[in-house]
Design an enzyme around this catalytic site. Sequence first.
Site, PDB file in Angstrom:
ATOM      1  N   CYS A   1       1.052  -0.825   0.087  1.00 25.80           N
ATOM      2  CA  CYS A   1       0.162   0.314  -0.080  1.00 25.80           C
ATOM      3  C   CYS A   1       1.221   1.400  -0.035  1.00 25.80           C
ATOM      4  O   CYS A   1      -0.167   2.103  -0.183  1.00 25.80           O
ATOM      5  CB  CYS A   1      -0.583   0.021   1.165  1.00 25.80           C
ATOM      6  SG  CYS A   1      -2.618  -1.377   1.077  1.00 25.80           S
TER       7      CYS A   1
ATOM      8  N   HIS B   1      -3.081   7.495   0.363  1.00 30.48           N
ATOM      9  CA  HIS B   1      -3.339   6.235   0.384  1.00 30.48           C
ATOM     10  C   HIS B   1      -4.824   5.909   1.552  1.00 30.48           C
ATOM     11  O   HIS B   1      -5.413   6.209   2.228  1.00 30.48           O
ATOM     12  CB  HIS B   1      -2.978   4.559   0.737  1.00 30.48           C
ATOM     13  CG  HIS B   1      -2.989   4.048   1.351  1.00 30.48           C
ATOM     14  ND1 HIS B   1      -3.325   3.111  -0.045  1.00 30.48           N
ATOM     15  CD2 HIS B   1      -2.956   2.541   2.549  1.00 30.48           C
ATOM     16  CE1 HIS B   1      -3.645   1.984   0.345  1.00 30.48           C
ATOM     17  NE2 HIS B   1      -3.490   1.470   1.563  1.00 30.48           N
TER      18      HIS B   1
ATOM     19  N   ASN C   1      -9.901  -0.250  -1.044  1.00 31.64           N
ATOM     20  CA  ASN C   1      -9.145  -0.305  -0.550  1.00 31.64           C
ATOM     21  C   ASN C   1      -8.092  -1.055  -2.304  1.00 31.64           C
ATOM     22  O   ASN C   1      -8.576  -2.305  -1.589  1.00 31.64           O
ATOM     23  CB  ASN C   1      -8.349  -0.862   0.578  1.00 31.64           C
ATOM     24  CG  ASN C   1      -6.800  -1.239   0.945  1.00 31.64           C
ATOM     25  OD1 ASN C   1      -6.281  -0.265  -0.333  1.00 31.64           O
ATOM     26  ND2 ASN C   1      -5.596  -1.527   1.673  1.00 31.64           N
TER      27      ASN C   1
END
Length: 350
Positions: free
Chosen positions: A112, A277, A307
């Site tokens: 990520c 993020h 996500n």
Amino acid sequence: MGITIVGTGHHVPGPPVPNDALSKVMETSDEWIRPRTGIAQRHFVAEGEGVSDLALVASRRALKDAGLEPEDVDFIVFATMTPEFIFPGSGGLLGAKLGIPRVPALDIRQQCAAIPYGLQVANGLIETGAAKRILLIGAEAHAGFMPWDDWDVLYGETDRKVSEEAYEKGTRHRGLAVLFGDGAAAMVLERAEAPRGFLGAELHTDGRMFDRIYIPSGGFRSRPYFTPEMFEREEHIPRMQGRDLFKTAVTELNRTVRSLCETLEVSLEEIDWFIAHQANDRINAAVRQALKAPPEKVPSNIARFGNTSAATIGILLDELRRDGKVKEGDLCCFLALGSGLNWGACLIRM
């Protein structure tokens, strides 16, 4: 002045899967998911569809946005934690599909946190003359580790109910499974003319915290590297310590952004956009509060995509650019934390 971003594009596969659809394969609901995450829906790849396929669409859109052709790219940096194969990486597959099979492709694994790392790597390649124009990709296909097999039930293609055993399995991994979606984003990077460009980055890795989020199976400590027992123990599904991740993300991202700004002699108030993020809306809200940044400077699109790991920042940036919000001259802070643990931030004048 280093690199700047001259084109962006993104792509998500298939129809959106709303929160309530997940209730068919696990014990959950929109009322349970949305307050905890901010997520309303996500997308998943089809069987046989890989990250280089998603990246191909995103790359073509980014190149079109930049007014360029694939042949204008002389380096690919591809970030994913969900490649088609354990090896080779997905960057070379993308190059072949774009029709530029001899262009070097570097695959990176910061999960990520990939985009701050990828931007620093790309900046170094261009500053040293190793590349002139780079295609930076973040792409993920998380569908492969979702804790259910009844995709036809999820998509409403049948009225049957999943087995009690399958339902219990999905529910065991609910806290992680509701978070992730699939997608890809691409950025076209080239040398900037002042005052645009890459101001700097601050990156960190701490392997002592590897088990905050990781996949226990499939590594080469085991002979063979996958066994039937691993699947029986459900070790192909990530393990996550959510509370520890939340605390670490808020603490370290706040500290890193402030440290970077101090190093570069840039005030937080000078930053036009904090493009974070998209892991969880509650994490980003807490980071925003710690940075004392106004809500309008910290945009979010996690509600529509979930996500997408390495792709989140690129998808959000592409939407902001296409909506006319992020403009040339804006100062953007890209910040992220991911498995490793890896985290970091960078500043770019668009």
